[in-house]
Design a protein around this motif. Structure first.
Motif, PDB file in Angstrom:
ATOM      1  N   CYS A 225      -4.289   2.767  -5.267  1.00 21.13           N
ATOM      2  CA  CYS A 225      -3.097   1.970  -4.383  1.00 21.13           C
ATOM      3  C   CYS A 225      -2.661   0.984  -5.070  1.00 21.13           C
TER       4      CYS A 225
ATOM      5  N   HIS B  15       0.795  -1.296   0.091  1.00 20.30           N
ATOM      6  CA  HIS B  15      -0.105  -0.026  -0.152  1.00 20.30           C
ATOM      7  C   HIS B  15       0.672   1.046  -0.174  1.00 20.30           C
TER       8      HIS B  15
ATOM      9  N   ALA C 259      -7.006  -3.215   5.751  1.00 14.50           N
ATOM     10  CA  ALA C 259      -6.461  -2.314   4.850  1.00 14.50           C
ATOM     11  C   ALA C 259      -6.729  -2.544   3.430  1.00 14.50           C
TER      12      ALA C 259
ATOM     13  N   HIS D 108      -2.368  -3.358  -3.225  1.00 15.14           N
ATOM     14  CA  HIS D 108      -4.040  -3.140  -3.079  1.00 15.14           C
ATOM     15  C   HIS D 108      -4.892  -3.237  -4.111  1.00 15.14           C
TER      16      HIS D 108
HETATM   17 ZN   LIG Z   1      -3.894   0.673  -0.053  1.00 16.24          ZN
END
Ligand SMILES: [Zn+2]
Ligand SMILES: [Zn+2]
Length: 172
Positions: free
Chosen positions: A156, A30, A96, A148
């Motif tokens: 991301c 990320h 996340a 991500h």
């Molecule tokens: Zn991320």
């Protein structure tokens, strides 16, 4: 690896217990998605890395991502001075990767953003590999290294880091 413990970065305690993860398929990388100071890479500015990590923890725990998290959402956080900050750590479910995607991969944040500092330097890439190896050794992470954006609609971790992931996430 140069590990910064939660006590050393003055992390707040999680507000409840983590959900335990036995193992994962690997790790997702990320970035912050915001502005990271362009001069963060200067050696005198490592103090600012701790400020950023504390700010992110505060934001996650106060509902800045729409949901109030029990702790910083990331498993570990890496900075451009080759340090790795302990987040939730091995064997804990991160928050996340996106709903339904957290048990598949640990989440490692690189301190680069979408403006200011956008390109990872070599020390940051080394720190990311240090974190990945730590999660394999201590958290039964599998061999996958993804971004991500793999499986979730997001920019991301940004194109420079994602290119590095696609090339095999190797040490520079
Ligand atoms: Zn991320
Ligand atoms: Zn740093």
């Amino acid at each position: 690896m140069s590990l910064i413990t939660r006590a050393e970065w003055h992390a707040k305690k999680p507000t409840s217990e983590y959900t335990r993860l036995e193992s994962t398929k690997g790790v997702k990388i990320h970035y912050t998605g915001g502005k990271v100071p362009a001069d963060l890479t200067e050696s005198a500015n490592h103090d600012k890395c701790g400020d950023l990590v504390r700010d992110i923890q505060k934001m996650h725990m106060s509902g800045g991502r729409g949901e109030t998290y029990i702790d910083i959402g990331y498993s570990m956080v890496c900075c451009p001075h080759r340090y790795t900050f302990m987040g939730r750590g091995p064997h804990a479910l991160p928050a996340a990767n996106g709903a339904g995607l957290n048990s598949g991969h640990y989440a490692v944040l690189a301190l680069v953003g979408s403006s200011g500092l956008t390109e990872p330097n070599d020390d940051l890439l080394h720190a990311l590999v240090d974190a990945i190896e730590h999660l394999r050794e201590h958290g039964d992470a599998g061999n996958e290294v993804k971004g991500h954006r793999d499986g979730f609609a997001t920019s991301c971790p940004g194109d420079p880091l994602y290119d590095w992931v696609r090339r095999g996430a190797e040490r520079p």
